[in-house]
Scaffold this motif. Structure first.
Motif, PDB file in Angstrom:
ATOM      1  N   UNK A 208      -5.532  10.853  -1.241  1.00  0.00           N
ATOM      2  CA  UNK A 208      -5.421  10.658   0.017  1.00  0.00           C
ATOM      3  C   UNK A 208      -7.119  10.270   1.294  1.00  0.00           C
ATOM      4  N   UNK A 209      -8.038  11.114   0.744  1.00  0.00           N
ATOM      5  CA  UNK A 209      -9.080  11.488   1.540  1.00  0.00           C
ATOM      6  C   UNK A 209     -10.005  10.828   0.617  1.00  0.00           C
ATOM      7  N   UNK A 210     -10.650  10.202  -0.299  1.00  0.00           N
ATOM      8  CA  UNK A 210     -11.588   8.876  -1.182  1.00  0.00           C
ATOM      9  C   UNK A 210     -11.537   7.793  -0.013  1.00  0.00           C
ATOM     10  N   UNK A 211     -12.659   7.812   1.036  1.00  0.00           N
ATOM     11  CA  UNK A 211     -13.507   6.695   1.178  1.00  0.00           C
ATOM     12  C   UNK A 211     -12.535   5.122   0.189  1.00  0.00           C
ATOM     13  N   UNK A 212     -13.836   4.929  -1.689  1.00  0.00           N
ATOM     14  CA  UNK A 212     -13.187   3.706  -1.889  1.00  0.00           C
ATOM     15  C   UNK A 212     -12.008   2.886  -1.779  1.00  0.00           C
ATOM     16  N   UNK A 269       8.451   6.133  -4.035  1.00  0.00           N
ATOM     17  CA  UNK A 269       7.921   7.237  -3.670  1.00  0.00           C
ATOM     18  C   UNK A 269       6.699   7.567  -2.688  1.00  0.00           C
ATOM     19  N   UNK A 270       5.582   6.406  -2.267  1.00  0.00           N
ATOM     20  CA  UNK A 270       4.395   6.790  -1.079  1.00  0.00           C
ATOM     21  C   UNK A 270       5.912   6.226   0.277  1.00  0.00           C
ATOM     22  N   UNK A 271       6.561   5.201   0.360  1.00  0.00           N
ATOM     23  CA  UNK A 271       7.425   4.914   1.429  1.00  0.00           C
ATOM     24  C   UNK A 271       8.082   6.145   1.773  1.00  0.00           C
ATOM     25  N   UNK A 272       9.213   7.585   0.869  1.00  0.00           N
ATOM     26  CA  UNK A 272       9.849   8.538   0.520  1.00  0.00           C
ATOM     27  C   UNK A 272       9.359   9.756   1.419  1.00  0.00           C
ATOM     28  N   UNK A 273       7.760   9.415   0.778  1.00  0.00           N
ATOM     29  CA  UNK A 273       7.063  10.887   1.380  1.00  0.00           C
ATOM     30  C   UNK A 273       6.768  10.788   2.250  1.00  0.00           C
ATOM     31  N   UNK A 274       5.967   9.780   3.026  1.00  0.00           N
ATOM     32  CA  UNK A 274       5.755   9.460   3.964  1.00  0.00           C
ATOM     33  C   UNK A 274       6.638   9.992   5.205  1.00  0.00           C
ATOM     34  N   UNK A 275       8.162   9.860   5.063  1.00  0.00           N
ATOM     35  CA  UNK A 275       9.436   9.349   5.868  1.00  0.00           C
ATOM     36  C   UNK A 275       9.721  11.114   5.868  1.00  0.00           C
ATOM     37  N   UNK A 276       9.912  11.468   4.439  1.00  0.00           N
ATOM     38  CA  UNK A 276      10.524  12.709   4.550  1.00  0.00           C
ATOM     39  C   UNK A 276       8.721  14.342   5.107  1.00  0.00           C
ATOM     40  N   UNK A 277       7.723  13.746   5.074  1.00  0.00           N
ATOM     41  CA  UNK A 277       6.716  14.602   6.013  1.00  0.00           C
ATOM     42  C   UNK A 277       7.213  14.048   7.681  1.00  0.00           C
ATOM     43  N   UNK A 278       7.646  13.302   7.846  1.00  0.00           N
ATOM     44  CA  UNK A 278       8.560  13.071   8.798  1.00  0.00           C
ATOM     45  C   UNK A 278       9.390  13.603   9.612  1.00  0.00           C
ATOM     46  N   UNK A 279      10.209  13.965   8.860  1.00  0.00           N
ATOM     47  CA  UNK A 279      11.292  14.695   8.675  1.00  0.00           C
ATOM     48  C   UNK A 279      10.722  16.135   9.027  1.00  0.00           C
ATOM     49  N   UNK A 280       9.924  16.653   7.765  1.00  0.00           N
ATOM     50  CA  UNK A 280       9.302  18.184   8.275  1.00  0.00           C
ATOM     51  C   UNK A 280       8.944  18.771   9.171  1.00  0.00           C
ATOM     52  N   UNK A 281       8.372  17.611  10.199  1.00  0.00           N
ATOM     53  CA  UNK A 281       7.655  17.292  11.400  1.00  0.00           C
ATOM     54  C   UNK A 281       6.269  17.018  11.485  1.00  0.00           C
ATOM     55  N   UNK A 282       6.081  17.713  10.328  1.00  0.00           N
ATOM     56  CA  UNK A 282       4.232  16.885  10.028  1.00  0.00           C
ATOM     57  C   UNK A 282       3.626  15.476  10.401  1.00  0.00           C
ATOM     58  N   UNK A 284       1.189  14.567  11.780  1.00  0.00           N
ATOM     59  CA  UNK A 284      -0.184  14.125  11.724  1.00  0.00           C
ATOM     60  C   UNK A 284      -0.876  13.860  10.199  1.00  0.00           C
ATOM     61  N   UNK A 285      -0.062  14.680   9.384  1.00  0.00           N
ATOM     62  CA  UNK A 285       0.421  14.200   8.083  1.00  0.00           C
ATOM     63  C   UNK A 285       1.297  12.877   7.865  1.00  0.00           C
ATOM     64  N   UNK A 286       2.010  12.719   8.552  1.00  0.00           N
ATOM     65  CA  UNK A 286       2.990  11.414   7.765  1.00  0.00           C
ATOM     66  C   UNK A 286       2.075  10.110   8.221  1.00  0.00           C
ATOM     67  N   UNK A 287       1.040  10.361   9.292  1.00  0.00           N
ATOM     68  CA  UNK A 287       0.195   9.278   9.945  1.00  0.00           C
ATOM     69  C   UNK A 287      -0.737   9.326   8.720  1.00  0.00           C
ATOM     70  N   UNK A 288      -1.297  10.577   8.002  1.00  0.00           N
ATOM     71  CA  UNK A 288      -2.692   9.809   7.589  1.00  0.00           C
ATOM     72  C   UNK A 288      -1.757   9.282   6.125  1.00  0.00           C
ATOM     73  N   UNK A 289      -0.856   9.840   5.616  1.00  0.00           N
ATOM     74  CA  UNK A 289      -0.594   9.287   4.490  1.00  0.00           C
ATOM     75  C   UNK A 289      -0.358   8.009   4.963  1.00  0.00           C
ATOM     76  N   UNK A 349       8.887   3.856  14.612  1.00  0.00           N
ATOM     77  CA  UNK A 349       7.786   3.795  15.502  1.00  0.00           C
ATOM     78  C   UNK A 349       6.479   4.848  16.298  1.00  0.00           C
ATOM     79  N   UNK A 350       6.654   5.408  15.508  1.00  0.00           N
ATOM     80  CA  UNK A 350       5.072   5.912  15.681  1.00  0.00           C
ATOM     81  C   UNK A 350       4.662   5.352  15.000  1.00  0.00           C
ATOM     82  N   UNK A 351       4.547   4.475  14.118  1.00  0.00           N
ATOM     83  CA  UNK A 351       3.820   3.866  13.102  1.00  0.00           C
ATOM     84  C   UNK A 351       2.866   2.757  13.403  1.00  0.00           C
ATOM     85  N   UNK A 352       3.907   2.273  14.952  1.00  0.00           N
ATOM     86  CA  UNK A 352       3.080   0.849  15.350  1.00  0.00           C
ATOM     87  C   UNK A 352       2.077   1.471  16.389  1.00  0.00           C
TER      88      UNK A 352
END
Length: 352
Positions: A208-212, A269-282, A284-289, A349-352
């Protein structure tokens, strides 16, 4: 007071670098994986055939077997072909399909297995699981993890970039999977292996955090090591919990409901993970992902992999049925189709 420790199943060799495949024969000899040199090498008919031509002179005692598909029948057939060869070890030279078949065949024959990965599409390169298609769809079969792993970054760069992108999605989904595991602990008291969780989460966080980028050796090394750590975390826990949560349930539902239209495992799974983080109320984490997915050229919405919103909502609703007994944010919230549709609309909508 005695010092209590535990043994951790892990490869004796992990070699990630440009040119790693040139050291395959030395690894087999130095680690006494194959004393006689009688190897069963499983390859694909594409890139594997070209690598066979390149590596065959360094493995004079090897018998080469072509993997025709990724079904349970293919893996059983491979084992049957290998069983009369008097082999010391099995080498899976290729991508996830070849390595999964080779792992299953090696387990069936009771032989050590070496993974020589030619792409980074998912964490199966070092996991104790073979993913194989069967009459019911797709199954996960427990097998010993590879005894050694080689990742030749020069070969990885030659593979289509979609394979690297898929591996990125799979590694990032660890963050969601561990969060689901911890949720189950809080709600149901499910035991969490703290070390396995830490390894899986940090593997995802490092990617997630590697700049390369996808063509950078530094980033590819971190991604390779992250996929290795994911596999070791699953071996340590004794199940797939460290790397499989709501994200994988959603992906599995897409596979089952729309078998001819499924995107790559990592994309789903990437799309699913980001949506699951949104459902969890995270939020910031969903946006970073999603920012990381986008930066590496991966999709972030169902529409971008060819599904309508209604089809994705149906998959999320069906997802808990793909892993009975597993508790994730989906089982926790028990959302109706209308609530899933509303949550997904808010997420997009939050991704726009």
């Amino acid at each position: 007071m005695p010092v209590l420790t535990r043994l951790v199943a892990s490869p004796v060799v992990v070699d990630v670098r440009p040119g790693a495949l040139e050291g395959l024969a030395a690894v087999l000899a130095d680690e006494r994986i194959s004393r006689s040199g009688r190897l069963a090498v499983a390859v694909s008919g594409g890139s594997g055939a070209r690598l066979r031509e390149r590596l065959a002179p360094t493995l004079p005692g090897a018998t080469w077997y072509q993997v025709g598909g990724s079904t349970l029948d293919d893996a059983v057939r491979l084992a049957d072909e290998m069983k009369s060869g008097g082999h010391d070890a099995v080498v899976g030279l290729g991508g996830g399909r070849v390595i999964d078949c080779a792992k299953y065949a090696a387990a069936r024959l009771g032989l050590p297995m070496v993974a020589a990965a030619t792409n980074l599409s998912h964490d199966g390169i070092c996991s104790p699981v073979s993913i194989l298609d069967n009459d019911a769809g797709r199954g996960s079969y427990g097998v010993p993890a590879p005894i050694a792993l080689l990742v030749d970054l020069a070969v990885i760069r030659e593979a289509p970039i979609r394979f690297v992108r898929s591996g990125i999605g799979d590694a990032l989904s660890n963050i969601c999977a561990v969060a689901d595991w911890e949720l189950s602990h809080r709600v149901n008291g499910e035991k969490v292996d703290g070390l396995a969780a830490a390894m899986a989460r940090q593997a995802g966080e490092a990617v997630l955090r590697h700049p390369g980028g996808c063509g950078d050796d530094g980033f590819l090394t971190v991604l390779s090591e992250g996929l290795v750590l994911s596999g070791i975390a699953m071996s340590m826990a004794g199940h797939t919990r460290p790397s499989s949560g709501a994200c994988h349930e959603i992906s599995r539902a897409l596979d089952l409901l729309y078998p001819r239209r499924a995107a790559s495992h990592g994309e789903q799974v990437g799309i699913g993970a980001a949506f699951a983080m949104h459902l969890r109320g995270d939020t910031e984490g969903a946006r970073a992902m999603t920012d990381t997915l986008r930066r590496h050229g991966l999709p972030v919405t169902a529409e971008e992999i060819g599904f309508t919103d209604d089809e994705f909502v149906r998959a999320v609703e069906f997802a808990p049925e793909t892993r009975p007994g597993r508790y994730t944010i989906l089982e926790h919230l028990k959302l109706s189709p209308a609530r899933i549709r509303e949550a997904y609309a808010d997420h997009v909508a939050a991704l726009e």
